[in-house]
Scaffold this motif. Structure first.
Motif, PDB file in Angstrom:
ATOM      1  N   GLY A 101       0.809  -1.209   0.000  1.00  0.00           N
ATOM      2  CA  GLY A 101       0.000   0.000   0.000  1.00  0.00           C
ATOM      3  C   GLY A 101       0.843   1.260   0.000  1.00  0.00           C
ATOM      4  N   TYR A 102       1.913   1.256   0.786  1.00  0.00           N
ATOM      5  CA  TYR A 102       2.783   2.426   0.866  1.00  0.00           C
ATOM      6  C   TYR A 102       3.398   2.747  -0.488  1.00  0.00           C
ATOM      7  N   LYS A 103       3.746   1.714  -1.230  1.00  0.00           N
ATOM      8  CA  LYS A 103       4.344   1.899  -2.546  1.00  0.00           C
ATOM      9  C   LYS A 103       3.302   1.954  -3.662  1.00  0.00           C
ATOM     10  N   GLN A 104       2.010   1.902  -3.273  1.00  0.00           N
ATOM     11  CA  GLN A 104       0.899   2.032  -4.215  1.00  0.00           C
ATOM     12  C   GLN A 104       1.022   1.035  -5.368  1.00  0.00           C
ATOM     13  N   LEU A 105       1.305  -0.204  -5.002  1.00  0.00           N
ATOM     14  CA  LEU A 105       1.491  -1.260  -5.991  1.00  0.00           C
ATOM     15  C   LEU A 105       0.211  -2.077  -6.176  1.00  0.00           C
ATOM     16  N   ALA A 106       0.015  -2.556  -7.383  1.00  0.00           N
ATOM     17  CA  ALA A 106      -1.063  -3.507  -7.666  1.00  0.00           C
ATOM     18  C   ALA A 106      -0.534  -4.915  -7.434  1.00  0.00           C
ATOM     19  N   TRP A 107      -1.371  -5.767  -6.859  1.00  0.00           N
ATOM     20  CA  TRP A 107      -0.927  -7.127  -6.563  1.00  0.00           C
ATOM     21  C   TRP A 107      -2.107  -8.077  -6.539  1.00  0.00           C
ATOM     22  N   LYS A 108      -1.808  -9.351  -6.651  1.00  0.00           N
ATOM     23  CA  LYS A 108      -2.826 -10.395  -6.598  1.00  0.00           C
ATOM     24  C   LYS A 108      -2.709 -11.148  -5.275  1.00  0.00           C
ATOM     25  N   GLU A 163      11.245  -2.939  -2.668  1.00  0.00           N
ATOM     26  CA  GLU A 163      12.018  -1.702  -2.811  1.00  0.00           C
ATOM     27  C   GLU A 163      12.662  -1.640  -4.195  1.00  0.00           C
ATOM     28  N   HIS A 164      13.129  -2.783  -4.698  1.00  0.00           N
ATOM     29  CA  HIS A 164      13.721  -2.833  -6.038  1.00  0.00           C
ATOM     30  C   HIS A 164      12.649  -2.603  -7.107  1.00  0.00           C
ATOM     31  N   VAL A 165      11.474  -3.180  -6.894  1.00  0.00           N
ATOM     32  CA  VAL A 165      10.380  -3.025  -7.859  1.00  0.00           C
ATOM     33  C   VAL A 165       9.920  -1.567  -7.919  1.00  0.00           C
ATOM     34  N   GLN A 166       9.770  -0.939  -6.745  1.00  0.00           N
ATOM     35  CA  GLN A 166       9.266   0.437  -6.673  1.00  0.00           C
ATOM     36  C   GLN A 166      10.110   1.192  -5.641  1.00  0.00           C
ATOM     37  N   PRO A 167      11.186   1.873  -6.091  1.00  0.00           N
ATOM     38  CA  PRO A 167      12.115   2.495  -5.134  1.00  0.00           C
ATOM     39  C   PRO A 167      11.539   3.650  -4.319  1.00  0.00           C
ATOM     40  N   THR A 168      10.459   4.265  -4.799  1.00  0.00           N
ATOM     41  CA  THR A 168       9.890   5.389  -4.048  1.00  0.00           C
ATOM     42  C   THR A 168       8.420   5.130  -3.741  1.00  0.00           C
ATOM     43  N   PRO A 169       7.965   5.521  -2.567  1.00  0.00           N
ATOM     44  CA  PRO A 169       8.762   6.042  -1.453  1.00  0.00           C
ATOM     45  C   PRO A 169       9.620   4.937  -0.831  1.00  0.00           C
ATOM     46  N   CYS A 201       9.203   4.018   7.558  1.00  0.00           N
ATOM     47  CA  CYS A 201      10.290   3.268   6.944  1.00  0.00           C
ATOM     48  C   CYS A 201      10.171   1.819   7.394  1.00  0.00           C
ATOM     49  N   ILE A 202      11.147   1.000   7.038  1.00  0.00           N
ATOM     50  CA  ILE A 202      11.066  -0.428   7.343  1.00  0.00           C
ATOM     51  C   ILE A 202      10.901  -0.666   8.843  1.00  0.00           C
ATOM     52  N   ALA A 203      11.425   0.224   9.681  1.00  0.00           N
ATOM     53  CA  ALA A 203      11.258   0.087  11.132  1.00  0.00           C
ATOM     54  C   ALA A 203       9.788   0.123  11.522  1.00  0.00           C
ATOM     55  N   ASP A 204       9.021   1.035  10.921  1.00  0.00           N
ATOM     56  CA  ASP A 204       7.598   1.158  11.250  1.00  0.00           C
ATOM     57  C   ASP A 204       6.815  -0.080  10.824  1.00  0.00           C
ATOM     58  N   PHE A 205       7.047  -0.541   9.603  1.00  0.00           N
ATOM     59  CA  PHE A 205       6.284  -1.694   9.107  1.00  0.00           C
ATOM     60  C   PHE A 205       6.606  -2.956   9.909  1.00  0.00           C
ATOM     61  N   SER A 206       7.856  -3.074  10.346  1.00  0.00           N
ATOM     62  CA  SER A 206       8.244  -4.260  11.107  1.00  0.00           C
ATOM     63  C   SER A 206       7.726  -4.210  12.535  1.00  0.00           C
ATOM     64  N   ALA A 207       7.668  -3.021  13.133  1.00  0.00           N
ATOM     65  CA  ALA A 207       7.159  -2.903  14.501  1.00  0.00           C
ATOM     66  C   ALA A 207       5.642  -2.994  14.557  1.00  0.00           C
ATOM     67  N   TYR A 208       4.988  -2.611  13.480  1.00  0.00           N
ATOM     68  CA  TYR A 208       3.528  -2.486  13.501  1.00  0.00           C
ATOM     69  C   TYR A 208       2.806  -3.823  13.576  1.00  0.00           C
ATOM     70  N   HIS A 209       3.283  -4.838  12.884  1.00  0.00           N
ATOM     71  CA  HIS A 209       2.413  -5.996  12.633  1.00  0.00           C
ATOM     72  C   HIS A 209       2.075  -6.806  13.881  1.00  0.00           C
ATOM     73  N   ALA A 210       3.015  -6.937  14.820  1.00  0.00           N
ATOM     74  CA  ALA A 210       2.686  -7.665  16.051  1.00  0.00           C
ATOM     75  C   ALA A 210       1.667  -6.893  16.885  1.00  0.00           C
ATOM     76  N   LEU A 211       1.794  -5.551  16.895  1.00  0.00           N
ATOM     77  CA  LEU A 211       0.843  -4.713  17.625  1.00  0.00           C
ATOM     78  C   LEU A 211      -0.520  -4.746  16.938  1.00  0.00           C
ATOM     79  N   TRP A 212      -0.525  -4.794  15.612  1.00  0.00           N
ATOM     80  CA  TRP A 212      -1.775  -4.933  14.846  1.00  0.00           C
ATOM     81  C   TRP A 212      -2.520  -6.188  15.271  1.00  0.00           C
ATOM     82  N   PHE A 213      -1.797  -7.280  15.467  1.00  0.00           N
ATOM     83  CA  PHE A 213      -2.432  -8.525  15.895  1.00  0.00           C
ATOM     84  C   PHE A 213      -3.058  -8.350  17.275  1.00  0.00           C
ATOM     85  N   THR A 214      -2.347  -7.677  18.172  1.00  0.00           N
ATOM     86  CA  THR A 214      -2.898  -7.415  19.507  1.00  0.00           C
ATOM     87  C   THR A 214      -4.193  -6.610  19.409  1.00  0.00           C
ATOM     88  N   ARG A 215      -4.184  -5.598  18.578  1.00  0.00           N
ATOM     89  CA  ARG A 215      -5.318  -4.677  18.497  1.00  0.00           C
ATOM     90  C   ARG A 215      -6.528  -5.304  17.819  1.00  0.00           C
TER      91      ARG A 215
END
Length: 313
Positions: A23-30, A74-80, A177-191
């Motif tokens: 979502g952050y990189k606004q990519l389409a995916w299946k 990151e290689h597929v879509q370098p920004t952001p 940044c990668i720190a946020d995405f990595s810290a978020y997911h365990a807390l997301w499960f709690t919430r």
């Protein structure tokens, strides 16, 4: 480039990490849904044994572990960028801590009896039993922290994160940044997954506000695909779609072309066997052949994984 295919299930915390990066990189995916517990025959047709969630597929290239998946995106879509200038190293180190220490503190807290009851509310008793048995098999030999100790540590980690958020909207500045995405997911499960246990987050309102900002990123442009269709995509691919590895870094005395196995160091240590076709500074690539998927290139990060020569048949 072939389309991005994510093999996952909705309740997976590590999959939520990757969904938000997409979502952050606004990519389409299946989106290909996989079972929560073994057996996972369609996934294993692609990976050769690795069974953790999620897995990213691009044509006949299959990427295991979210640390590597994030590098690929990151290689597929370098920004952001996930790795901002000025603190790339710090962000990566924090992300590794979050994916390991923070995650394995949060999950024993989350999977207390009250949490499991919330997860499987309305489901038949055998569903919770199957989940418990599956995860016990995956964690054989691990030193698991007890719920009471996990609770105390989790509270401390949340307070430390709150301190990081005092002067900025994200953990390392004005953008995630990668720190946020990595810290978020365990807390997301709690919430979102464990009912009354989410109250542990209430003592750190700045963390809750940060979680709201992370959730607002969304999951990008997702469409559905069946596992059968994904396997067909792999079988019909004309070759590896990844960038070609130009550097061979040998730390094991194992030559390219050797039959090898790769497995996680701890949790979910099922073997994947294949021909070693690349060993760069950061990853291993194994080529294997499956009756349904055809030739598959399976990629693993070096960090957290064990490479060995395959035993002679």
């Amino acid at each position: 480039m072939a389309e991005l295919i994510l093999h996952h299930y909705p309740q997976s915390p590590f999959a939520e990490k990757v969904r938000l990066v997409l979502g952050y990189k606004q990519l389409a995916w299946k989106s290909v849904f996989i079972p929560v517990v073994m057996p996972k025959p369609d996934l294993v047709a692609l990976t050769g044994g690795y069974r953790k969630t999620p897995v990213l597929q691009i044509g006949c290239d299959v990427y295991c572990d979210t640390a590597l998946i994030c590098d690929v995106l990151e290689h597929v879509q370098p920004t952001p960028t996930l790795y901002p200038e000025g603190h790339k190293g710090m962000a990566r180190v924090f992300a590794q801590w979050a994916d390991t220490t923070l995650f394995w503190t949060a999950m024993p807290y989350n999977l207390q009896p009250q949490g499991v009851a919330a997860m499987f509310a309305g489901a038949p008793p055998e569903a919770a039993q199957a989940f418990a048995g599956d995860r016990a098999a995956m964690s054989t030999g691990m030193n698991r922290i007890r719920p009471a100790d996990a609770t105390a540590a989790y509270k401390s980690y949340l307070r430390r994160m709150a301190s990081m958020l005092e002067d900025s909207p994200f953990l390392m500045g004005s953008a995630p940044c990668i720190a946020d995405f990595s810290a978020y997911h365990a807390l997301w499960f709690t919430r979102h997954a464990v009912g009354a246990l989410r109250a542990i987050l209430d003592a750190t309102p700045s963390v809750l506000a940060w979680m709201d900002r992370m959730a607002a990123i969304g999951h990008g442009q997702a469409g559905r695909m069946s596992a059968t269709e994904a396997i067909a995509v792999c079988a019909q691919s004309m070759g590896a779609s990844t960038e070609k590895a130009s550097v061979f870094q040998d730390e094991h005395g194992i030559a390219l072309g050797s039959q090898v196995t790769v497995q996680a160091e701890s949790f979910g240590s099922e073997l994947t066997e294949g021909e070693l076709v690349a060993a760069t500074r950061t990853r291993y690539t194994l080529r294997r052949t499956d009756a349904r998927a055809g030739v598959v290139h399976v990629h693993f990060p070096r960090v957290g994984y064990v490479l060995k020569k395959a035993k002679p048949v």
